[in-house]
Design a protein around this motif. Sequence first.
Motif, PDB file in Angstrom:
ATOM      1  N   UNK A  60      -1.458  16.994   4.607  1.00 25.81           N
ATOM      2  CA  UNK A  60      -0.185  16.841   3.914  1.00 25.81           C
ATOM      3  C   UNK A  60       0.601  15.626   4.400  1.00 25.81           C
ATOM      4  N   UNK A  61       0.119  14.987   5.448  1.00 27.47           N
ATOM      5  CA  UNK A  61       0.799  13.808   5.969  1.00 27.47           C
ATOM      6  C   UNK A  61       2.050  14.138   6.759  1.00 27.47           C
ATOM      7  N   UNK A  62       2.123  15.347   7.301  1.00 27.17           N
ATOM      8  CA  UNK A  62       3.314  15.753   8.057  1.00 27.17           C
ATOM      9  C   UNK A  62       2.953  16.120   9.487  1.00 27.17           C
ATOM     10  N   UNK A  63       2.070  15.332  10.059  1.00 27.70           N
ATOM     11  CA  UNK A  63       1.685  15.569  11.443  1.00 27.70           C
ATOM     12  C   UNK A  63       2.628  14.780  12.342  1.00 27.70           C
ATOM     13  N   UNK A  64       3.653  15.431  12.902  1.00 29.51           N
ATOM     14  CA  UNK A  64       4.624  14.689  13.708  1.00 29.51           C
ATOM     15  C   UNK A  64       4.056  14.174  15.018  1.00 29.51           C
ATOM     16  N   UNK A  65       2.957  14.728  15.481  1.00 28.57           N
ATOM     17  CA  UNK A  65       2.400  14.317  16.762  1.00 28.57           C
ATOM     18  C   UNK A  65       1.944  12.858  16.759  1.00 28.57           C
ATOM     19  N   UNK A  66       1.707  12.293  15.585  1.00 27.80           N
ATOM     20  CA  UNK A  66       1.313  10.898  15.491  1.00 27.80           C
ATOM     21  C   UNK A  66       2.456  10.000  15.961  1.00 27.80           C
ATOM     22  N   UNK A  87      -2.955  22.361  -2.340  1.00 26.87           N
ATOM     23  CA  UNK A  87      -1.769  21.831  -1.658  1.00 26.87           C
ATOM     24  C   UNK A  87      -0.747  22.934  -1.433  1.00 26.87           C
ATOM     25  N   UNK A  88      -0.599  23.817  -2.420  1.00 26.20           N
ATOM     26  CA  UNK A  88       0.339  24.925  -2.278  1.00 26.20           C
ATOM     27  C   UNK A  88      -0.081  25.849  -1.136  1.00 26.20           C
ATOM     28  N   UNK A  89      -1.370  26.087  -1.001  1.00 32.39           N
ATOM     29  CA  UNK A  89      -1.854  26.919   0.112  1.00 32.39           C
ATOM     30  C   UNK A  89      -1.528  26.251   1.445  1.00 32.39           C
ATOM     31  N   UNK A  90      -1.731  24.931   1.521  1.00 32.45           N
ATOM     32  CA  UNK A  90      -1.377  24.198   2.745  1.00 32.45           C
ATOM     33  C   UNK A  90       0.116  24.316   3.028  1.00 32.45           C
ATOM     34  N   UNK A  91       0.923  24.091   1.991  1.00 32.68           N
ATOM     35  CA  UNK A  91       2.382  24.148   2.159  1.00 32.68           C
ATOM     36  C   UNK A  91       2.847  25.537   2.573  1.00 32.68           C
ATOM     37  N   UNK A  92       2.244  26.571   2.001  1.00 35.21           N
ATOM     38  CA  UNK A  92       2.614  27.941   2.378  1.00 35.21           C
ATOM     39  C   UNK A  92       2.331  28.200   3.858  1.00 35.21           C
ATOM     40  N   UNK A  93       1.201  27.699   4.332  1.00 38.77           N
ATOM     41  CA  UNK A  93       0.860  27.896   5.748  1.00 38.77           C
ATOM     42  C   UNK A  93       1.834  27.146   6.650  1.00 38.77           C
ATOM     43  N   UNK A  94       2.144  25.899   6.303  1.00 43.00           N
ATOM     44  CA  UNK A  94       3.082  25.112   7.115  1.00 43.00           C
ATOM     45  C   UNK A  94       4.470  25.732   7.052  1.00 43.00           C
ATOM     46  N   UNK A 134       0.843  -1.192   0.000  1.00 37.90           N
ATOM     47  CA  UNK A 134       0.000   0.000   0.000  1.00 37.90           C
ATOM     48  C   UNK A 134       0.879   1.243   0.000  1.00 37.90           C
ATOM     49  N   UNK A 135       0.728   2.117  -0.973  1.00 41.93           N
ATOM     50  CA  UNK A 135       1.526   3.344  -0.969  1.00 41.93           C
ATOM     51  C   UNK A 135       1.104   4.255   0.177  1.00 41.93           C
ATOM     52  N   UNK A 136       2.021   5.139   0.554  1.00 39.33           N
ATOM     53  CA  UNK A 136       1.729   6.108   1.596  1.00 39.33           C
ATOM     54  C   UNK A 136       0.567   6.978   1.137  1.00 39.33           C
ATOM     55  N   UNK A 137      -0.448   7.040   1.937  1.00 41.05           N
ATOM     56  CA  UNK A 137      -1.644   7.803   1.556  1.00 41.05           C
ATOM     57  C   UNK A 137      -1.550   9.211   2.140  1.00 41.05           C
ATOM     58  N   UNK A 138      -1.486  10.177   1.267  1.00 40.36           N
ATOM     59  CA  UNK A 138      -1.466  11.574   1.663  1.00 40.36           C
ATOM     60  C   UNK A 138      -2.757  12.186   1.136  1.00 40.36           C
ATOM     61  N   UNK A 139      -3.676  12.510   2.029  1.00 37.09           N
ATOM     62  CA  UNK A 139      -4.978  13.004   1.579  1.00 37.09           C
ATOM     63  C   UNK A 139      -4.901  14.222   0.657  1.00 37.09           C
ATOM     64  N   UNK A 140      -3.927  15.086   0.864  1.00 34.77           N
ATOM     65  CA  UNK A 140      -3.838  16.300   0.038  1.00 34.77           C
ATOM     66  C   UNK A 140      -3.524  15.987  -1.420  1.00 34.77           C
ATOM     67  N   UNK A 141      -3.023  14.790  -1.700  1.00 35.72           N
ATOM     68  CA  UNK A 141      -2.717  14.439  -3.092  1.00 35.72           C
ATOM     69  C   UNK A 141      -3.990  14.257  -3.913  1.00 35.72           C
ATOM     70  N   UNK A 142      -5.128  14.151  -3.247  1.00 36.34           N
ATOM     71  CA  UNK A 142      -6.407  14.058  -3.943  1.00 36.34           C
ATOM     72  C   UNK A 142      -6.985  15.440  -4.234  1.00 36.34           C
ATOM     73  N   UNK A 143      -6.304  16.471  -3.761  1.00 38.46           N
ATOM     74  CA  UNK A 143      -6.794  17.831  -3.935  1.00 38.46           C
ATOM     75  C   UNK A 143      -6.052  18.531  -5.065  1.00 38.46           C
ATOM     76  N   UNK A 144      -6.576  19.668  -5.456  1.00 45.97           N
ATOM     77  CA  UNK A 144      -5.955  20.449  -6.525  1.00 45.97           C
ATOM     78  C   UNK A 144      -4.568  20.928  -6.098  1.00 45.97           C
TER      79      UNK A 144
END
Length: 171
Positions: free
Chosen positions: A121-127, A67-74, A53-63
């Motif tokens: 984005x799959x970058x939640x380190x708290x997990x 994703x760029x808006x998410x990345x800019x915020x992070x 199973x490939x790593x599932x990143x929910x944002x990859x299903x988005x435009x």
Amino acid sequence: MVKIPSSPAESNSPRSLSHMPVPSQETETETFLPAGPDPDPDPWVDDEDLEVQPLRIPAMQEEPYIRLAYLNAVYGNVYGKESWETATEHLKNQLNVLELAGRLPEFPRPVRSLVSARKRLGIDPDVHIIQYAVCPKCWKHHTPQELKDLAVSECQEPNCSGTLYTIEGTR
């Protein structure tokens, strides 16, 4: 220092390169082998031919612009040292601009907080991070389960008088 002859008269001098052998005009083909292990022909199939199973990143299903808006915020939060609130406001502003331009998708609906953007984005380190309570006196690490099982807030190590936590309003 090697002197390269500039005229035929100089080519007979003892310092000339004429005594050196001339490389063969025929080119030999050399075979280079990789130094490491053979690359996996299909990264999505393991040794037993079971599909991985490939790593599932929910944002990859988005435009991509979402994703760029998410990345800019992070990025603003991590590298720009923006607070969580400021980074969340910047994300909301970017999404508002996209909405005004008529480019905000309805599905999947973009998230509007930095916490949710990190998760998408799959970058939640708290997990992957476990927070331990550390005694300020003996430096003993206490797991969350150990902390939960304690009857009192004092460290239970022998000869230690440290307090692991206090409840607000009491001392």
